[in-house]
Write an enzyme that holds these catalytic residues in place. Sequence first.
Site, short mmCIF file in Angstrom:
data_model
loop_
_atom_site.label_atom_id
_atom_site.label_comp_id
_atom_site.label_asym_id
_atom_site.label_seq_id
_atom_site.Cartn_x
_atom_site.Cartn_y
_atom_site.Cartn_z
N TRP A 7 40.54 -14.07 -67.54
CA TRP A 7 39.70 -14.96 -66.72
C TRP A 7 39.92 -14.74 -65.24
CZ3 TRP A 7 35.63 -16.10 -69.07
CH2 TRP A 7 35.63 -16.44 -70.42
N ASP B 3 41.45 -22.09 -60.77
CA ASP B 3 40.73 -22.23 -62.03
C ASP B 3 41.67 -22.93 -63.01
OD1 ASP B 3 39.51 -22.04 -64.49
OD2 ASP B 3 39.23 -19.87 -64.45
N LYS C 127 37.71 -27.21 -72.66
CA LYS C 127 39.05 -26.96 -73.19
C LYS C 127 39.79 -28.28 -73.35
CE LYS C 127 38.02 -22.57 -72.59
NZ LYS C 127 37.75 -21.78 -71.40
C1 LIG Z 1 37.19 -20.62 -70.89
C2 LIG Z 1 37.64 -20.25 -69.52
C3 LIG Z 1 36.74 -19.81 -68.54
C4 LIG Z 1 35.27 -19.62 -68.85
O1 LIG Z 1 34.67 -20.84 -68.98
P1 LIG Z 1 33.08 -21.00 -69.15
O2 LIG Z 1 32.93 -22.47 -69.00
O3 LIG Z 1 32.74 -20.48 -70.50
O4 LIG Z 1 32.42 -20.23 -68.07
C5 LIG Z 1 37.21 -19.55 -67.29
N1 LIG Z 1 38.51 -19.69 -66.99
C6 LIG Z 1 39.42 -20.11 -67.90
C7 LIG Z 1 40.84 -20.25 -67.51
C8 LIG Z 1 39.01 -20.40 -69.20
O5 LIG Z 1 39.89 -20.80 -70.11
#
Ligand SMILES: *Cc1c(COP(=O)(O)O)cnc(C)c1O
Length: 386
Positions: A128, A197, A221
């Site tokens: 990511w 993030d 998540k």
């Molecule tokens: C799942 C995830 C993403 C992507 O998320 P989307 O909402 O599908 O764009 C980005 N960063 C991390 C750390 C993730 O776990």
Amino acid sequence: MSGTPYGKRMAQAAVAAAQTAATAKKVERVYNFNPGPAVLPLPVLEQAQRELTALPGVGMSVLEISHRSKTFDEILAGAEADLRALLSLPENYKLVFLQGGASLQFTMVAMNFLPKDGSADYTHTGHWAEAAIKEAKKLGRVNIAASTGPEFSRIPRQDELKLDPQAAYVHFTSNNTIEGTEWFAEPETGAVPLVCDASSDILSRAIAVGKYALIYAGAQKNMGPAGVTTVIIRDDLLGRVPAGLPAMLDYKLQAEKKSVYNTPPVFAVYILRLVCRWLLENGGLKEMERRNKEKADLLYAAIDASGGFYRGTAEKASRSRMNVTFRLPGEELENKFVKEAAAQKLVGLAGHRNVGGIRASIFNAFPLEGVQALVAFMKDFQQKNG
Ligand SMILES: *Cc1c(COP(=O)(O)O)cnc(C)c1O
């Protein structure tokens, strides 16, 4: 259609709907180790179910109300107030709910804060982080301040970070969902704004919010369902947003319009609001941290006690409390593990397709009993296959 698993489920749902409430069988839930969308608190699902056809006092479903209605105003304000309380968010931070997932934030962060003549520092700690870097590079200059690839089995140490004091910001991924590593201390960036993030560990423990300039997280998540992304931005940063950005991608506009510039994902915000309520009623982030640590410690202890049959893929100091990743001796055995676990209602344990292996995602709503069941299964599996 009826031959596909989805079609079958639709058909089953139709049959179930035809049954009377009195004879309808209670559907049994499995232990859901999926990485996202992921397990939600059962009381949240039950409340949503009770209220689905008519919100109390409203007489309409939350799926049917206007996003400009008083009811949604209250839902939105409640979500924001609860999130602020959970995170002890100071007044000088704006909180907005956007769409497009964390992936759109990869673009928005760079579009809003990476100036044409500047550059931004990114830490490269996995899949990511790389996706964020890739998008930022389309919009400006990126300096990789550290990379722990190709293994990505750990978080870089502070003394490894090659930070540029002139950087527009420093970006890091607080929990690497796929690689199973987590930052337990923020990178020290001095006066340079810190951007995070936090998609897969937000609300899993208390953090020093004041260290951050911007935090973003897709809800699916640890916060709610897919479709809503939470963004927390320090006020002073909004002054840097260049004029003329596309409206939907402009943090300043989105903040001014308080998440209702256009139709927000009403249902997703409603569920997120219920999840925040559940978190507060269950002791907040301190208690979540305690529970998450207890669950992760139990699972890692089982891995470490297996005499090498199970091998954790992350270095011990970097082990994620949200996504526990490990290997077995051989892919064939891993496939068998995933299959047999699923038969015992331990579902969603296959590692990400890029890295393979096993991944147990044990977010806030994942119960301790599920981890205990997995540990028991692991012992039994090793006995039979070790
Ligand atoms: C799942 C995830 C993403 C992507 O998320 P989307 O909402 O599908 O764009 C980005 N960063 C991390 C750390 C993730 O776990």
